[in-house]
Scaffold this motif. Structure first.
Motif, PDB file in Angstrom:
ATOM      1  N   GLU A   4       0.851  -1.191   0.000  1.00  0.00           N
ATOM      2  CA  GLU A   4       0.000   0.000   0.000  1.00  0.00           C
ATOM      3  C   GLU A   4       0.886   1.239   0.000  1.00  0.00           C
ATOM      4  O   GLU A   4       2.035   1.202   0.451  1.00  0.00           O
ATOM      5  CB  GLU A   4      -0.860   0.029   1.270  1.00  0.00           C
ATOM      6  N   ASN A   5       0.314   2.344  -0.452  1.00  0.00           N
ATOM      7  CA  ASN A   5       1.014   3.607  -0.413  1.00  0.00           C
ATOM      8  C   ASN A   5       1.384   3.919   1.036  1.00  0.00           C
ATOM      9  O   ASN A   5       0.525   3.890   1.913  1.00  0.00           O
ATOM     10  CB  ASN A   5       0.128   4.710  -1.000  1.00  0.00           C
ATOM     11  N   GLU A  21       6.048   0.094   8.864  1.00  0.00           N
ATOM     12  CA  GLU A  21       5.210   1.288   8.796  1.00  0.00           C
ATOM     13  C   GLU A  21       3.976   0.873   8.018  1.00  0.00           C
ATOM     14  O   GLU A  21       4.079   0.431   6.856  1.00  0.00           O
ATOM     15  CB  GLU A  21       5.940   2.416   8.069  1.00  0.00           C
ATOM     16  N   PHE A  22       2.794   0.958   8.665  1.00  0.00           N
ATOM     17  CA  PHE A  22       1.573   0.512   8.011  1.00  0.00           C
ATOM     18  C   PHE A  22       0.395   1.362   8.457  1.00  0.00           C
ATOM     19  O   PHE A  22       0.116   1.461   9.651  1.00  0.00           O
ATOM     20  CB  PHE A  22       1.305  -0.967   8.325  1.00  0.00           C
ATOM     21  N   ALA A  45       2.940 -10.538   7.329  1.00  0.00           N
ATOM     22  CA  ALA A  45       1.870 -11.195   8.088  1.00  0.00           C
ATOM     23  C   ALA A  45       1.241 -10.212   9.070  1.00  0.00           C
ATOM     24  O   ALA A  45       0.015 -10.170   9.232  1.00  0.00           O
ATOM     25  CB  ALA A  45       2.407 -12.412   8.818  1.00  0.00           C
ATOM     26  N   TYR A  46       2.068  -9.406   9.707  1.00  0.00           N
ATOM     27  CA  TYR A  46       1.594  -8.362  10.626  1.00  0.00           C
ATOM     28  C   TYR A  46       0.617  -7.427   9.897  1.00  0.00           C
ATOM     29  O   TYR A  46      -0.447  -7.098  10.404  1.00  0.00           O
ATOM     30  CB  TYR A  46       2.806  -7.592  11.165  1.00  0.00           C
ATOM     31  N   CYS A  47       0.987  -7.025   8.687  1.00  0.00           N
ATOM     32  CA  CYS A  47       0.140  -6.117   7.906  1.00  0.00           C
ATOM     33  C   CYS A  47      -1.134  -6.815   7.433  1.00  0.00           C
ATOM     34  O   CYS A  47      -2.207  -6.205   7.429  1.00  0.00           O
ATOM     35  CB  CYS A  47       0.927  -5.569   6.724  1.00  0.00           C
ATOM     36  N   ARG A  48      -1.037  -8.081   7.050  1.00  0.00           N
ATOM     37  CA  ARG A  48      -2.233  -8.830   6.634  1.00  0.00           C
ATOM     38  C   ARG A  48      -3.249  -8.912   7.770  1.00  0.00           C
ATOM     39  O   ARG A  48      -4.445  -8.793   7.554  1.00  0.00           O
ATOM     40  CB  ARG A  48      -1.856 -10.239   6.185  1.00  0.00           C
ATOM     41  N   GLU A  49      -2.756  -9.125   8.986  1.00  0.00           N
ATOM     42  CA  GLU A  49      -3.638  -9.195  10.156  1.00  0.00           C
ATOM     43  C   GLU A  49      -4.377  -7.881  10.382  1.00  0.00           C
ATOM     44  O   GLU A  49      -5.409  -7.851  11.044  1.00  0.00           O
ATOM     45  CB  GLU A  49      -2.832  -9.543  11.404  1.00  0.00           C
ATOM     46  N   ARG A  50      -3.850  -6.804   9.828  1.00  0.00           N
ATOM     47  CA  ARG A  50      -4.440  -5.479   9.986  1.00  0.00           C
ATOM     48  C   ARG A  50      -5.144  -4.990   8.727  1.00  0.00           C
ATOM     49  O   ARG A  50      -5.427  -3.813   8.585  1.00  0.00           O
ATOM     50  CB  ARG A  50      -3.357  -4.502  10.433  1.00  0.00           C
ATOM     51  N   GLY A  51      -5.390  -5.911   7.778  1.00  0.00           N
ATOM     52  CA  GLY A  51      -6.218  -5.569   6.630  1.00  0.00           C
ATOM     53  C   GLY A  51      -5.552  -5.451   5.282  1.00  0.00           C
ATOM     54  O   GLY A  51      -6.225  -5.221   4.275  1.00  0.00           O
ATOM     55  N   TRP A  52      -4.240  -5.613   5.202  1.00  0.00           N
ATOM     56  CA  TRP A  52      -3.556  -5.506   3.917  1.00  0.00           C
ATOM     57  C   TRP A  52      -3.773  -6.767   3.096  1.00  0.00           C
ATOM     58  O   TRP A  52      -3.712  -7.883   3.609  1.00  0.00           O
ATOM     59  CB  TRP A  52      -2.067  -5.268   4.142  1.00  0.00           C
TER      60      TRP A  52
END
Length: 59
Positions: A4-5, A21-22, A45-52
């Motif tokens: 993501e941007n 940074e997400f 994986a951290y970002c996927r858990e938060r919607g990425w």
């Protein structure tokens, strides 16, 4: 794979952790991770858990 941007992942070679940074929030995943590849996988994986979604639907 497209981030993501504003999404950023930086491997910390000294401590073997990873900075993430997400969506306007910063996090440090301490690890230690075996290598850069596993650190980046953990950060993603951290970002996927938060919607990425690494594979956004194409319209």
């Amino acid at each position: 794979m497209q981030y993501e941007n504003g999404m950023q992942i930086i491997y910390d070679v000294l401590k073997k952790g990873v900075f993430v940074e997400f969506r306007g929030k910063s996090e440090y995943l301490a690890g230690p991770f075996a290598n850069q590849r596993s650190a980046v996988a953990a950060a993603e994986a951290y970002c996927r858990e938060r919607g990425w979604s690494s594979n956004p639907e194409r319209t």
